[in-house]
Motif scaffolding. Structure first.
Motif, PDB file in Angstrom:
ATOM      1  N   VAL A  57      21.096  -8.741  34.676  1.00  0.00           N
ATOM      2  CA  VAL A  57      21.306  -8.993  33.260  1.00  0.00           C
ATOM      3  C   VAL A  57      22.683  -8.458  32.913  1.00  0.00           C
ATOM      4  N   SER A  58      23.462  -9.217  32.187  1.00  0.00           N
ATOM      5  CA  SER A  58      24.813  -8.790  31.823  1.00  0.00           C
ATOM      6  C   SER A  58      24.835  -8.314  30.375  1.00  0.00           C
ATOM      7  N   ILE A  59      25.214  -7.055  30.189  1.00  0.00           N
ATOM      8  CA  ILE A  59      25.297  -6.448  28.858  1.00  0.00           C
ATOM      9  C   ILE A  59      26.763  -6.187  28.545  1.00  0.00           C
ATOM     10  N   GLU A  60      27.188  -6.583  27.347  1.00  0.00           N
ATOM     11  CA  GLU A  60      28.573  -6.344  26.943  1.00  0.00           C
ATOM     12  C   GLU A  60      28.608  -5.293  25.839  1.00  0.00           C
ATOM     13  N   ILE A  61      29.529  -4.338  25.977  1.00  0.00           N
ATOM     14  CA  ILE A  61      29.700  -3.307  24.954  1.00  0.00           C
ATOM     15  C   ILE A  61      31.103  -3.410  24.378  1.00  0.00           C
ATOM     16  N   GLY A  62      31.182  -3.440  23.053  1.00  0.00           N
ATOM     17  CA  GLY A  62      32.466  -3.439  22.371  1.00  0.00           C
ATOM     18  C   GLY A  62      32.887  -2.016  22.061  1.00  0.00           C
ATOM     19  N   LEU A  63      33.998  -1.594  22.635  1.00  0.00           N
ATOM     20  CA  LEU A  63      34.453  -0.199  22.512  1.00  0.00           C
ATOM     21  C   LEU A  63      35.939  -0.169  22.814  1.00  0.00           C
ATOM     22  N   SER A  64      36.699   0.538  22.009  1.00  0.00           N
ATOM     23  CA  SER A  64      38.132   0.610  22.279  1.00  0.00           C
ATOM     24  C   SER A  64      38.425   1.677  23.330  1.00  0.00           C
ATOM     25  N   THR A  65      39.565   1.562  23.968  1.00  0.00           N
ATOM     26  CA  THR A  65      39.972   2.573  24.949  1.00  0.00           C
ATOM     27  C   THR A  65      40.310   3.881  24.246  1.00  0.00           C
ATOM     28  N   ARG A  66      40.588   3.811  22.949  1.00  0.00           N
ATOM     29  CA  ARG A  66      40.972   4.995  22.185  1.00  0.00           C
ATOM     30  C   ARG A  66      39.810   5.966  22.018  1.00  0.00           C
ATOM     31  N   GLU A  67      38.606   5.467  21.956  1.00  0.00           N
ATOM     32  CA  GLU A  67      37.466   6.321  21.625  1.00  0.00           C
ATOM     33  C   GLU A  67      37.083   7.197  22.824  1.00  0.00           C
ATOM     34  N   ILE A  68      36.296   6.653  23.733  1.00  0.00           N
ATOM     35  CA  ILE A  68      35.948   7.437  24.924  1.00  0.00           C
ATOM     36  C   ILE A  68      36.350   6.665  26.171  1.00  0.00           C
TER      37      ILE A  68
END
Length: 419
Positions: free
Chosen positions: A23-34
């Motif tokens: 199952v492919s899960i995508e997470i939206g997250l900037s490199t700036r955060e963690i």
């Protein structure tokens, strides 16, 4: 018989294929955060969950740009990303628009209790929880230890003590470049955050106990009057404070040009860096309150939470990754690598965290008297309400309006948005 065996073998092979399908899960997250620790988190999670593949959508580092990208995807009813990282003021808006999956079935009250309480409150809308706190930050009250010691003062608990101490120190230092108090009072979100801290410190709040708008109360007007007085009556804050961003305030303080300052905790490494003039002359504590209100929560919290896209096809798998990222071990790793402090309370008792961040316990103490902006109550109207408040607070700070008129004008503009 042979055909039956072949058929059985094919069925078995199909079962194995489906059982092992990823199952492919995508997470939206900037490199700036963690971002600095995300590749390691993904690798560890995938090793523990070989049937789940994590894709990292690297959204822009500027929160406003992230917000715009998410809104575009949500309006298009996209099922990706499955998980989104949200600024603390977004869950109310996104939930009110029906864009987030309620997490109550995954995240019961017993587990919510493991996290810093007001971060959980920021994730709630209409009684349901829509986010899990990922990391936390907040505003702190910074002070010059050398100047307080020189004049025999203890770090102030109340704003009245701040005025008394700053006035005395500035007068006796006789330095025209030294300010008593600085902060981020430009027309930005930080201005609204600052105002709320004065309001809370008076024992007031944006809404009353019945959920009614409460910004024309005596406490609300006195809070804004105090901000005006810091500039014109006490002359502790420069008139230019109405243009300051967090970095403007930080630079002045780091140059040794202020006694007290309120800004976010991201400034601490810079204030204590080897090239900082105040590196051995600075400490911090909770934001003060006004006399008679010692039990008020005055630290305005920030931070980020993780939520699930209501259109995701893989909500259970998405939850598993959120559960991993917000576990004790993962939050400890995140803090050690990135400096983003945990939201899970138990991590603050971990010697590994304290070894890396000796001030973590002090920050945790401040977070425990933290409060959140009214984004959960305001939902999709929060951004507009914040803009109105910034505009009217500035009008008072520039003496274009009295604090009472500014807040009455704000109330007139906000009231129709709440209907």
């Amino acid at each position: 018989m042979a055909l039956r065996k072949v058929f059985s073998l094919m069925v078995l092979m199909l079962v194995v294929v489906f059982a092992t399908a990823q199952v492919s899960i995508e997470i939206g997250l900037s490199t700036r955060e963690i971002g600095a620790v995300m590749d390691e988190h993904i690798a560890n999670f995938e090793a523990q969950n070989p049937n789940i593949n994590i894709k990292w959508l690297k959204v822009p580092g500027v929160p406003g740009q992230q917000h715009s990208q998410y809104v575009t995807l949500f309006f298009g009813k996209s099922d990706k990303p499955d998980i989104i990282a949200m600024d603390i003021i977004w869950p109310g808006e996104f939930a009110s628009r029906g864009w987030l999956e309620p997490l109550d079935r995954f995240f019961p009250p017993s587990e919510q209790g493991e996290f810093i309480e007001n971060m959980i409150e920021a994730a709630k809308y209409n009684g349901s929880v829509y986010g899990v706190p990922l990391y936390i930050n907040g505003l702190h009250f910074y002070y010059r230890t050398d100047l307080l010691e020189k004049y025999g003062f203890n770090p102030p608990d109340t704003w009245e003590e701040v005025v008394k101490q700053a006035t005395y120190i500035v007068e006796h230092e006789n330095d025209p470049n030294l300010y008593g108090y600085i902060s981020m009072w430009g027309k930005i979100e930080g201005l609204f955050m600052n105002y709320l801290q004065f309001l809370w410190g008076k024992g007031g709040d944006f809404f009353d106990e019945n959920g009614n708008l409460n910004i024309t109360s005596r406490e609300a007007i006195e809070a804004l009057q105090f901000m005006v007085d810091m500039i014109y009556k006490y002359k502790l804050a420069p008139q230019s404070i109405v243009t300051y961003t967090p970095d403007d305030a930080r630079i002045l303080f780091q140059q040794g040009r202020a006694v007290f300052m309120v800004v976010q905790d991201f400034v601490w490494p810079m204030l204590t860096a080897p090239d900082s003039i105040v590196r051995d002359k600075v400490d911090f504590k909770r934001v003060p309150y006004f006399e008679g209100h010692p039990d008020t929560y005055t630290v305005c919290l920030g931070g980020w939470l993780l939520g699930i896209n209501v259109n995701s096809k893989y909500k259970e798998e998405a939850w598993k990754f959120i559960e991993y990222l917000t576990s004790h071990e993962a939050q400890l790793k995140t803090a050690v690598v990135t400096g983003s402090l945990p939201t899970r309370k138990s991590v603050y008792d971990d010697p590994k965290l304290l070894e890396q961040f000796p001030t973590a316990n002090k920050q945790f103490e401040d977070f425990m008297v933290g409060n959140v902006r009214p984004s959960a109550q305001l939902g999709e109207t929060y951004t507009r309400v914040s803009e109105i408040m910034q505009q009217e607070i500035q009008a008072a700070l520039l003496r274009l309006k009295t604090p009472e008129k500014a807040l009455n004008d704000a109330a007139k503009q906000i009231a129709p948005l709440l209907k």
